[in-house]
Design a protein around this motif. Structure first.
Motif, PDB file in Angstrom:
ATOM      1  N   ILE A   1       0.724  -0.701   0.045  1.00 61.20           N
ATOM      2  CA  ILE A   1       0.164   0.386  -0.372  1.00 61.20           C
ATOM      3  C   ILE A   1       0.741   0.798  -0.409  1.00 61.20           C
ATOM      4  N   GLN A   2       2.182   0.683   0.959  1.00 60.15           N
ATOM      5  CA  GLN A   2       2.518   2.195   1.079  1.00 60.15           C
ATOM      6  C   GLN A   2       3.245   2.755  -0.657  1.00 60.15           C
ATOM      7  N   GLN A   3       3.763   1.546  -1.415  1.00 59.25           N
ATOM      8  CA  GLN A   3       4.650   1.706  -2.177  1.00 59.25           C
ATOM      9  C   GLN A   3       3.577   2.160  -3.368  1.00 59.25           C
ATOM     10  N   ASN A   4       2.158   2.046  -3.647  1.00 60.44           N
ATOM     11  CA  ASN A   4       1.483   2.883  -4.304  1.00 60.44           C
ATOM     12  C   ASN A   4       0.380   3.500  -4.145  1.00 60.44           C
ATOM     13  N   LYS A   5       1.061   5.150  -4.609  1.00 59.96           N
ATOM     14  CA  LYS A   5       0.226   6.089  -4.181  1.00 59.96           C
ATOM     15  C   LYS A   5      -1.015   6.966  -4.401  1.00 59.96           C
ATOM     16  N   PRO A   6      -1.352   5.936  -5.807  1.00 62.61           N
ATOM     17  CA  PRO A   6      -2.133   6.600  -6.945  1.00 62.61           C
ATOM     18  C   PRO A   6      -3.674   5.486  -5.338  1.00 62.61           C
ATOM     19  N   LEU A   7      -2.742   4.025  -5.213  1.00 66.87           N
ATOM     20  CA  LEU A   7      -4.171   3.797  -3.995  1.00 66.87           C
ATOM     21  C   LEU A   7      -3.860   4.488  -3.267  1.00 66.87           C
ATOM     22  N   VAL A   8      -3.750   5.161  -2.447  1.00 64.97           N
ATOM     23  CA  VAL A   8      -3.424   5.840  -1.094  1.00 64.97           C
ATOM     24  C   VAL A   8      -4.592   6.831  -1.364  1.00 64.97           C
ATOM     25  N   ARG A   9      -4.094   7.791  -2.381  1.00 66.19           N
ATOM     26  CA  ARG A   9      -4.893   9.281  -2.326  1.00 66.19           C
ATOM     27  C   ARG A   9      -6.920   8.664  -3.268  1.00 66.19           C
ATOM     28  N   SER A  10      -6.533   7.569  -3.295  1.00 67.81           N
ATOM     29  CA  SER A  10      -8.011   6.804  -3.881  1.00 67.81           C
ATOM     30  C   SER A  10      -9.021   6.867  -2.483  1.00 67.81           C
ATOM     31  N   PHE A  11      -7.920   6.686  -1.049  1.00 69.21           N
ATOM     32  CA  PHE A  11      -9.264   6.838   0.243  1.00 69.21           C
ATOM     33  C   PHE A  11      -9.427   7.813   0.095  1.00 69.21           C
ATOM     34  N   PHE A  12      -9.534   8.281  -0.373  1.00 67.50           N
ATOM     35  CA  PHE A  12      -9.546  10.306  -0.088  1.00 67.50           C
ATOM     36  C   PHE A  12     -10.615  11.022  -0.660  1.00 67.50           C
ATOM     37  N   HIS A  13     -10.948  10.136  -1.967  1.00 66.99           N
ATOM     38  CA  HIS A  13     -12.448   9.739  -2.351  1.00 66.99           C
ATOM     39  C   HIS A  13     -13.732   9.690  -2.635  1.00 66.99           C
ATOM     40  N   ALA A  14     -13.981   8.467  -1.086  1.00 68.16           N
ATOM     41  CA  ALA A  14     -14.636   7.507  -1.026  1.00 68.16           C
ATOM     42  C   ALA A  14     -15.949   8.748  -0.823  1.00 68.16           C
ATOM     43  N   HIS A  15     -16.692   8.059  -0.773  1.00 70.10           N
ATOM     44  CA  HIS A  15     -18.438   9.031  -0.104  1.00 70.10           C
ATOM     45  C   HIS A  15     -18.072   9.745   1.007  1.00 70.10           C
TER      46      HIS A  15
END
Length: 341
Positions: free
Chosen positions: A320-334
């Motif tokens: 997870i730490q190495q996947n920055k797009p994934l980390v940023r996607s957590f902030f787009h949840a409703h």
């Protein structure tokens, strides 16, 4: 042998109708044409009359309307109002989740009309109401405090962070077990699939902090979280940060302890703690890290024999730490969209 036309699909029936009428118009005898398809002799005359009156469009397949609904449009809207955002217990039922039987009983009580379970299912589909797994919300949750945090406190915090050149992180802890419930898989009907996994029960805890720009920090530990442990984690976390940090946490007792407050003050403004409203874990984007970890972790990939749960969790968190797009996607949840508005 005569075929029952009702057993044919709409597409096949329409194709037969068009071909049969065309053959008759080209000179063939109606009785011979319909006999070649194995259908009732009188059927073709209805098709011919329909085509003569309405043209080729009259031969198109149409979905049968079925038995008319017992409820008016106004009553359907009333049913939707009963269900959406409401709880069956508000209407005197003991069960807290909506079922087709409860909806049928409520319609009979309030409107005096009896609906079967299949009819209720069709009604709910028509009203765009689908079966879903509900989220838990504590009675102690304060909607006013949640709204104040989302609309006033957090925007103010974000402006301060921008003015100070500080980073905002959301922090949370979670426990992970090796015997977590498995997710669904495919198998023959009536035969429950078997997945081999380790019978040794293991458990570890993890703490992480997540940032909207994709930064991610974590550590895995054993034992319970207390104030002294939390201070140690804060010290380790700050070693990885160059800028000041505004850390958003929940109201866990360890987060509010005196020694934690004293440590924060000793940092000279380099670290600030800000607290989410009580009983509102859905406001924390870091919760989505644990949801993701459970979905792709041991619930989908059970531990192999003699495999270490701690090592597996550390590998998953490193991924997870190495996947920055994934980390940023957590902030787009409703539920956490307010953090990026």
């Amino acid at each position: 042998m005569v075929i029952d036309g009702r057993t044919l699909s709409h597409e096949v029936s329409e194709s037969i109708r068009r071909m049969a009428v065309r053959r008759v118009r080209e000179g063939e005898r109606p009785g011979e044409v319909i006999r070649s398809y194995g259908l009732c002799r009188t059927t073709i005359y209805r098709w011919l009359r329909a085509e003569a009156k309405g043209g080729q469009a009259a031969l198109a397949a149409r979905k049968h309307p079925g038995r008319p609904c017992k409820l008016t449009d106004k009553q359907k809207r009333q049913v939707r109002q009963w269900i959406c955002g409401k709880d069956p217990r508000q209407y005197g039922f003991d069960f807290g989740l909506w079922t087709r039987r409860i909806v049928a009983d409520l319609v009979e009580q309030r409107m005096g009309k009896t609906l079967g379970l299949t009819a209720v299912g069709r009604l709910l589909a028509e009203l765009e109401i689908t079966p879903q797994k509900p989220l838990r919300r504590a009675y102690e949750r304060d909607p006013g405090a949640v709204e104040h945090w989302k609309c006033t406190e957090y925007p103010r915090l974000r402006k301060r962070a921008k003015r100070r050149g500080a980073d905002i992180f959301f922090l949370d802890e979670a426990g992970i077990r090796s015997d977590a419930p498995l997710q669904r898989t495919w198998g023959p009907k009536g035969q429950t699939p078997v997945v081999r996994t380790s019978g040794q029960r293991q458990a570890v805890n993890a703490i992480s902090a997540v940032n909207a720009r994709g930064a991610f920090w974590y550590t895995v530990y054993t034992g319970r979280l207390n104030a002294q442990t939390f201070v140690r984690f804060l010290r380790d976390f700050l070693k990885t940060r160059r800028r000041s940090v505004f850390l958003v946490v929940d109201k866990h007792p360890a987060h509010q302890a005196r020694c934690v407050s004293e440590y924060v003050q000793s940092r000279g403004g380099r670290l600030e703690l800000h607290f989410l409203p009580g009983y509102a874990p859905d406001l924390n984007p870091d919760e989505l890290v644990w949801n993701h970890l459970r979905q792709v972790g041991t619930s989908k990939k059970p531990l192999r024999q003699n495999e270490s749960l701690r090592q597996r969790v550390e590998e998953d968190l490193t991924s997870i730490q190495q996947n920055k797009p994934l980390v940023r996607s957590f902030f787009h949840a409703h539920s956490v969209a307010y953090t990026t508005d």
